[in-house]
Each structure stands twice: as C-alpha cells, then as structure tokens.
Design a protein around this motif. Sequence first.
Motif, PDB file in Angstrom:
ATOM      1  N   ASP A  42     -36.585  33.639  37.974  1.00 56.66           N
ATOM      2  CA  ASP A  42     -37.749  32.869  38.404  1.00 56.66           C
ATOM      3  C   ASP A  42     -37.773  31.500  37.723  1.00 56.66           C
ATOM      4  OD1 ASP A  42     -39.126  32.965  35.946  1.00 56.66           O
ATOM      5  OD2 ASP A  42     -40.415  34.632  36.538  1.00 56.66           O
ATOM      6  N   ASN A  44     -39.542  30.170  35.507  1.00 55.44           N
ATOM      7  CA  ASN A  44     -39.693  30.074  34.046  1.00 55.44           C
ATOM      8  C   ASN A  44     -38.434  30.548  33.328  1.00 55.44           C
ATOM      9  OD1 ASN A  44     -42.343  29.204  34.204  1.00 55.44           O
ATOM     10  ND2 ASN A  44     -43.178  31.283  34.135  1.00 55.44           N
ATOM     11  N   LEU A  48     -34.167  28.834  31.313  1.00 53.14           N
ATOM     12  CA  LEU A  48     -33.913  29.192  29.912  1.00 53.14           C
ATOM     13  C   LEU A  48     -32.625  29.985  29.738  1.00 53.14           C
ATOM     14  CD1 LEU A  48     -37.502  30.415  28.872  1.00 53.14           C
ATOM     15  CD2 LEU A  48     -36.356  28.331  28.101  1.00 53.14           C
ATOM     16  N   ALA A  63     -42.234  31.535  39.670  1.00 50.02           N
ATOM     17  CA  ALA A  63     -42.760  32.564  38.774  1.00 50.02           C
ATOM     18  C   ALA A  63     -44.090  33.053  39.327  1.00 50.02           C
ATOM     19  CB  ALA A  63     -42.941  31.985  37.375  1.00 50.02           C
ATOM     20  N   GLY A  64     -44.327  34.361  39.180  1.00 46.42           N
ATOM     21  CA  GLY A  64     -45.638  34.900  39.553  1.00 46.42           C
ATOM     22  C   GLY A  64     -45.573  35.962  40.630  1.00 46.42           C
ATOM     23  N   GLU A  65     -46.618  36.761  40.655  1.00 47.47           N
ATOM     24  CA  GLU A  65     -46.715  37.918  41.545  1.00 47.47           C
ATOM     25  C   GLU A  65     -46.556  37.544  43.023  1.00 47.47           C
ATOM     26  OE1 GLU A  65     -47.081  41.073  40.350  1.00 47.47           O
ATOM     27  OE2 GLU A  65     -47.214  41.947  42.362  1.00 47.47           O
ATOM     28  N   LYS A  68     -43.442  38.305  45.131  1.00 46.46           N
ATOM     29  CA  LYS A  68     -43.080  39.635  45.651  1.00 46.46           C
ATOM     30  C   LYS A  68     -43.571  39.740  47.090  1.00 46.46           C
ATOM     31  CE  LYS A  68     -43.867  43.450  43.301  1.00 46.46           C
ATOM     32  NZ  LYS A  68     -44.400  44.398  42.287  1.00 46.46           N
ATOM     33  N   GLY A  97     -38.921  39.150  34.600  1.00 45.74           N
ATOM     34  CA  GLY A  97     -39.922  40.177  34.356  1.00 45.74           C
ATOM     35  C   GLY A  97     -39.971  41.157  35.518  1.00 45.74           C
ATOM     36  N   VAL A  99     -41.685  41.158  38.183  1.00 46.29           N
ATOM     37  CA  VAL A  99     -41.709  40.553  39.516  1.00 46.29           C
ATOM     38  C   VAL A  99     -40.280  40.376  40.035  1.00 46.29           C
ATOM     39  CG1 VAL A  99     -42.169  38.383  40.724  1.00 46.29           C
ATOM     40  CG2 VAL A  99     -43.962  39.448  39.341  1.00 46.29           C
ATOM     41  N   THR A 122     -36.691  40.519  31.052  1.00 43.28           N
ATOM     42  CA  THR A 122     -36.968  39.473  30.063  1.00 43.28           C
ATOM     43  C   THR A 122     -38.393  39.527  29.536  1.00 43.28           C
ATOM     44  OG1 THR A 122     -37.660  37.871  31.730  1.00 43.28           O
ATOM     45  CG2 THR A 122     -35.305  37.920  31.188  1.00 43.28           C
ATOM     46  N   SER A 123     -39.250  40.335  30.164  1.00 41.24           N
ATOM     47  CA  SER A 123     -40.609  40.501  29.633  1.00 41.24           C
ATOM     48  C   SER A 123     -40.672  41.857  28.936  1.00 41.24           C
ATOM     49  CB  SER A 123     -41.645  40.433  30.762  1.00 41.24           C
ATOM     50  OG  SER A 123     -41.539  41.577  31.593  1.00 41.24           O
ATOM     51  N   LYS A 135     -37.799  51.969  40.942  1.00 38.13           N
ATOM     52  CA  LYS A 135     -38.830  51.603  41.920  1.00 38.13           C
ATOM     53  C   LYS A 135     -38.709  50.117  42.209  1.00 38.13           C
ATOM     54  CE  LYS A 135     -42.836  54.606  41.147  1.00 38.13           C
ATOM     55  NZ  LYS A 135     -44.251  54.491  40.774  1.00 38.13           N
ATOM     56  N   LEU A 162     -34.406  37.830  24.148  1.00 37.81           N
ATOM     57  CA  LEU A 162     -35.033  37.088  25.253  1.00 37.81           C
ATOM     58  C   LEU A 162     -36.554  37.049  25.123  1.00 37.81           C
ATOM     59  CD1 LEU A 162     -32.911  38.465  28.270  1.00 37.81           C
ATOM     60  CD2 LEU A 162     -32.481  36.449  26.857  1.00 37.81           C
ATOM     61  N   THR A 165     -39.299  33.834  23.921  1.00 40.06           N
ATOM     62  CA  THR A 165     -39.974  32.781  24.692  1.00 40.06           C
ATOM     63  C   THR A 165     -41.084  33.322  25.596  1.00 40.06           C
ATOM     64  OG1 THR A 165     -38.199  33.018  26.323  1.00 40.06           O
ATOM     65  CG2 THR A 165     -37.989  31.213  24.728  1.00 40.06           C
ATOM     66  N   GLU A 170     -48.746  37.507  27.723  1.00 40.58           N
ATOM     67  CA  GLU A 170     -47.901  38.461  28.455  1.00 40.58           C
ATOM     68  C   GLU A 170     -47.341  39.511  27.498  1.00 40.58           C
ATOM     69  OE1 GLU A 170     -47.425  38.569  31.637  1.00 40.58           O
ATOM     70  OE2 GLU A 170     -48.118  36.610  32.309  1.00 40.58           O
ATOM     71  N   LYS A 219     -39.315  57.235  29.313  1.00 42.72           N
ATOM     72  CA  LYS A 219     -39.323  56.990  30.767  1.00 42.72           C
ATOM     73  C   LYS A 219     -38.091  57.613  31.424  1.00 42.72           C
ATOM     74  CE  LYS A 219     -40.482  54.189  34.561  1.00 42.72           C
ATOM     75  NZ  LYS A 219     -40.880  52.924  35.137  1.00 42.72           N
TER      76      LYS A 219
HETATM   77  N1  NAD Z   1     -40.894  48.982  39.284  1.00 44.04           N
HETATM   78  C1  NAD Z   1     -41.703  49.544  38.421  1.00 44.04           C
HETATM   79  O1  NAD Z   1     -41.543  50.700  38.022  1.00 44.04           O
HETATM   80  C2  NAD Z   1     -42.825  48.733  37.870  1.00 44.04           C
HETATM   81  C3  NAD Z   1     -43.585  49.221  36.796  1.00 44.04           C
HETATM   82  C4  NAD Z   1     -44.581  48.404  36.269  1.00 44.04           C
HETATM   83  C5  NAD Z   1     -44.822  47.155  36.816  1.00 44.04           C
HETATM   84  N2  NAD Z   1     -44.080  46.716  37.862  1.00 44.04           N
HETATM   85  C6  NAD Z   1     -44.289  45.381  38.446  1.00 44.04           C
HETATM   86  O2  NAD Z   1     -43.964  44.434  37.447  1.00 44.04           O
HETATM   87  C7  NAD Z   1     -44.654  43.221  37.738  1.00 44.04           C
HETATM   88  C8  NAD Z   1     -45.202  42.662  36.441  1.00 44.04           C
HETATM   89  O3  NAD Z   1     -44.136  42.415  35.566  1.00 44.04           O
HETATM   90  P1  NAD Z   1     -44.283  41.365  34.364  1.00 44.04           P
HETATM   91  O4  NAD Z   1     -45.494  41.677  33.605  1.00 44.04           O
HETATM   92  O5  NAD Z   1     -42.989  41.310  33.693  1.00 44.04           O
HETATM   93  O6  NAD Z   1     -44.639  40.023  35.136  1.00 44.04           O
HETATM   94  P2  NAD Z   1     -43.746  38.761  35.545  1.00 44.04           P
HETATM   95  O7  NAD Z   1     -42.442  39.141  36.064  1.00 44.04           O
HETATM   96  O8  NAD Z   1     -44.646  37.936  36.423  1.00 44.04           O
HETATM   97  O9  NAD Z   1     -43.543  38.019  34.154  1.00 44.04           O
HETATM   98  C9  NAD Z   1     -44.672  37.507  33.472  1.00 44.04           C
HETATM   99  C10 NAD Z   1     -44.550  36.013  33.214  1.00 44.04           C
HETATM  100  O10 NAD Z   1     -43.703  35.821  32.101  1.00 44.04           O
HETATM  101  C11 NAD Z   1     -42.633  34.951  32.443  1.00 44.04           C
HETATM  102  N3  NAD Z   1     -41.485  35.406  31.668  1.00 44.04           N
HETATM  103  C12 NAD Z   1     -40.859  36.608  31.753  1.00 44.04           C
HETATM  104  N4  NAD Z   1     -39.942  36.712  30.798  1.00 44.04           N
HETATM  105  C13 NAD Z   1     -39.960  35.553  30.091  1.00 44.04           C
HETATM  106  C14 NAD Z   1     -39.238  35.081  28.967  1.00 44.04           C
HETATM  107  N5  NAD Z   1     -38.328  35.836  28.332  1.00 44.04           N
HETATM  108  N6  NAD Z   1     -39.510  33.833  28.527  1.00 44.04           N
HETATM  109  C15 NAD Z   1     -40.461  33.068  29.139  1.00 44.04           C
HETATM  110  N7  NAD Z   1     -41.200  33.488  30.179  1.00 44.04           N
HETATM  111  C16 NAD Z   1     -40.947  34.719  30.647  1.00 44.04           C
HETATM  112  C17 NAD Z   1     -42.496  35.068  33.929  1.00 44.04           C
HETATM  113  O11 NAD Z   1     -41.896  33.908  34.466  1.00 44.04           O
HETATM  114  C18 NAD Z   1     -43.941  35.214  34.362  1.00 44.04           C
HETATM  115  O12 NAD Z   1     -44.571  33.964  34.410  1.00 44.04           O
HETATM  116  C19 NAD Z   1     -45.713  43.555  38.774  1.00 44.04           C
HETATM  117  O13 NAD Z   1     -45.332  43.042  40.018  1.00 44.04           O
HETATM  118  C20 NAD Z   1     -45.705  45.080  38.813  1.00 44.04           C
HETATM  119  O14 NAD Z   1     -46.032  45.590  40.094  1.00 44.04           O
HETATM  120  C21 NAD Z   1     -43.088  47.478  38.386  1.00 44.04           C
END
Ligand code: NAD
Length: 352
Positions: A42, A44, A48, A63-65, A68, A97, A99, A122-123, A135, A162, A165, A170, A219
């Motif tokens: 994404d 963001n 990097l 970046a952002g939901e 999807k 992350g 998304v 990365t999140s 999933k 990772l 940042t 978050e 998990k």
């Molecule tokens: N598949 C599954 O089993 C499952 C389980 C839980 C959640 N989800 C899904 O996960 C999503 C949420 O994931 P999330 O919380 O990671 O959100 P995200 O992917 O939107 O990441 C959060 C924010 O952090 C930024 N970011 C991520 N890693 C970074 C890094 N290392 N450095 C700087 N910025 C970074 C992203 O660009 C974004 O702005 C939702 O869509 C949810 O439905 C899926």
Amino acid sequence: MKQARVHVSLGPRSYDVLIGENLADQVRAFVAGAGAAYLVSDSNVGPLYADAFSAAHTLSVSAGESSKSAAELQRLYDAVFATGDLDRRAVIIALGGGVVGDLAGYLAATLLRGIRYVQVPTSLLAMVDSSVGGKTAINHAAGKNLIGAFHQPAAVFCDVALLATLPEREYVSALAEVVKTAMVGDAALLDRIETGAAALLARDPETLAEVIHACISFKARIVAADELETSGQRAILNFGHTLGHALEAIYPGRYLHGEAVAIGICAALKLSEARSGLDAAVTARVIALLGRFGLPVQPPQDLDWAAALAYMAADKKRQGSVVAFVVTPEVGRAETLPCKLDDSLVRDLKHA
Ligand SMILES: NC(=O)c1ccc[n+]([C@@H]2O[C@H](COP(=O)([O-])OP(=O)(O)OC[C@H]3O[C@@H](n4cnc5c(N)ncnc54)[C@H](O)[C@@H]3O)[C@@H](O)[C@H]2O)c1
C-alpha cells in the motif's frame, strides 16, 4: 535474534510461519525459481519496504480499508494481466497490514483459479492474526469481508523489524488482539504480556517476537482444527468482537478495530463473570492491562444499547434469535454461550 518457526498443519495446504528480523532475503529466496513475483503493497508500506524484495512487478493500492473493494481488485487484475507475465507458477507477495493481506490473498485465490502467495505482514494485527489462517476477502456495500475465499498462503514471514514504522495508535490497537489470544487460549501469555508490558510498549524486538510466536502458535492450532470455520472452534477467536463490531458500526470512524475489541473484551469479561464463573479478579487484571496500554475499556456513556443489540441480531454469525457470545470461564479457556438479546444481557455486559 534467533528465528522461530511455527508450522500450520493443514495436510497438502500446510505451511510455515517464520518469525524473526530482517527476513527480506529469505522471502526472496523462497519465491526465487518460481514464475514472476508480484509484490502488492500500500501507499504507506510500499515506499518504505518494497525495494528490499526486488520483485519483478510491484503493485500498489491506497492505504486504508477502502482498498478492499471490487474496484481496487479489478485494477489489480488489469495490472497483473498487463504485464503479460502471469502463469500458474507466479507468486504474489502480500506486503502490508491486514488490508493488503486480505486483498492480495483474494487476488491470489482468484487469479487462474488460485496461485501461490506469501504473506509478509507489516502491522502487528497482521502478524498476530490476519496473515495466518487463509481468510481472504474484499468488502461490499452490504458489509465487510462478504466476498472472499479460504486460500492458505504458501508461507508467512513475520519480520518484527518492520514494526518500527507502524503508527502508534495502530500498534497499540493490535495489543487488544494479543490480550484476546491470551484470554481465550494461553494463560502463560497473559503473564508474559503483563511482565513485558513496558517492553511491548517500547516495541522491544525480542519481547515482540516471543509474544507474536505465542499468538501465531495459538492461531495455528485453531486453524488446523477448524480450517473453514465449520466446527465452531475458530469461533472463540471472536472473543470481544460481538460488542466490538457493534461499536464500530454505531460509531463509524471513532474506533480502530482493536480499540473497539478492547471495550468488547471488557464487556465479555463481565458477562463471563455473571454467566460462566470467571473470577472478578481476572476481569480487574485484564481491564488494568488494557488500560495500561492506553486502550479504551468502557463503552461510550451515550451508547444506545438497543441499537447495539439490534446490530448483534443482524450480525452474520447469529444463529436464530440468540447470539453466541464467547465467554472465558478462566484465563486461557473460552467457550461460546448462547445469549438472548435482552435487558439482562445488557446488564451483564455492563456490569456483573
Ligand atoms: N484475514 C483475517 O483472518 C483477518 C483477521 C483480522 C483482520 N483482518 C482484516 O485486516 C484489516 C485490518 O488490518 P490492519 O489493522 O493491519 O490495517 P491496515 O492494513 O489498514 O494497516 C493499518 C495502517 O498501518 C499502515 N501500516 C501497516 N504496516 C506499516 C508499517 N510497518 N509501517 C508504517 N505503516 C504501516 C497501513 O498503511 C495502514 O495505514 C481489516 O480489513 C480486517 O478485516 C483480516
């Protein structure tokens, strides 16, 4: 840092999750020799970290939901086909992350009826939860994750470096999911989170690797036992999510997912006290821990509980007129409890 490995045992769909630091070389080695590598990231994360993976093709989404979506997925299909490089040996690298993981995973699930992909979360949320389990999904106007597939990754690389940042809000939000894992399945993890709370807040890599390892091990066990969420075992991962989802829907944009889950966990603990014998001291302990992380532990004063119940009634996981709440009779053990959506439920969720 010593690397750790968790095996996700799913017969022919089994894979390993590697946890360590600076894993880009290992990702490159894993995908080398296959067909073209398509890295999806994404706006963001890509700037990097994408270069380190030297993928043949790099695709980026905002970046952002909202990424999807069917529109964004279509754009990715167009970009992939435009390369002229796609064949069944191709591999997708989902770098981002949840998304990116969900979107790129669904892309992989559907391209040529399914190609391989690796998750490079990365999140913190993606590391402890969404990158493992297969999933994949996009959203629809009718609801989140309504279009998707179970498609297991070929490997997951959790690189704690990772996380440096990741924005603070978050990061902290995902700690709610870590506490959730401890409550539903790993009493020792709750002790570890408590003793390591300061180190976790400081993002100490060793502590993070240890905690992420525990979350993924848990998990992996659940996913291996209930890959397609049919036996009900996977449902305990929804601890704190029933009210959490309602709060996210009632207050759009106010809470990050983990923040809403933190409030949901506190309510589910109170319900557990009232209906499944949880010791009140545990509720107090977990509320204090979430508070220490700076997470919200109370629903808003003005919450319209009737609206919350109405949302729960419409939730896709509902069975009949009751909602299956996940409760924890003790630390590390969870079960589902059918609850009628009535005033006594509200009373028990608010206070035991
Ligand atoms: N598949 C599954 O089993 C499952 C389980 C839980 C959640 N989800 C899904 O996960 C999503 C949420 O994931 P999330 O919380 O990671 O959100 P995200 O992917 O939107 O990441 C959060 C924010 O952090 C930024 N970011 C991520 N890693 C970074 C890094 N290392 N450095 C700087 N910025 C970074 C992203 O660009 C974004 O702005 C939702 O869509 C949810 O439905 C899926």
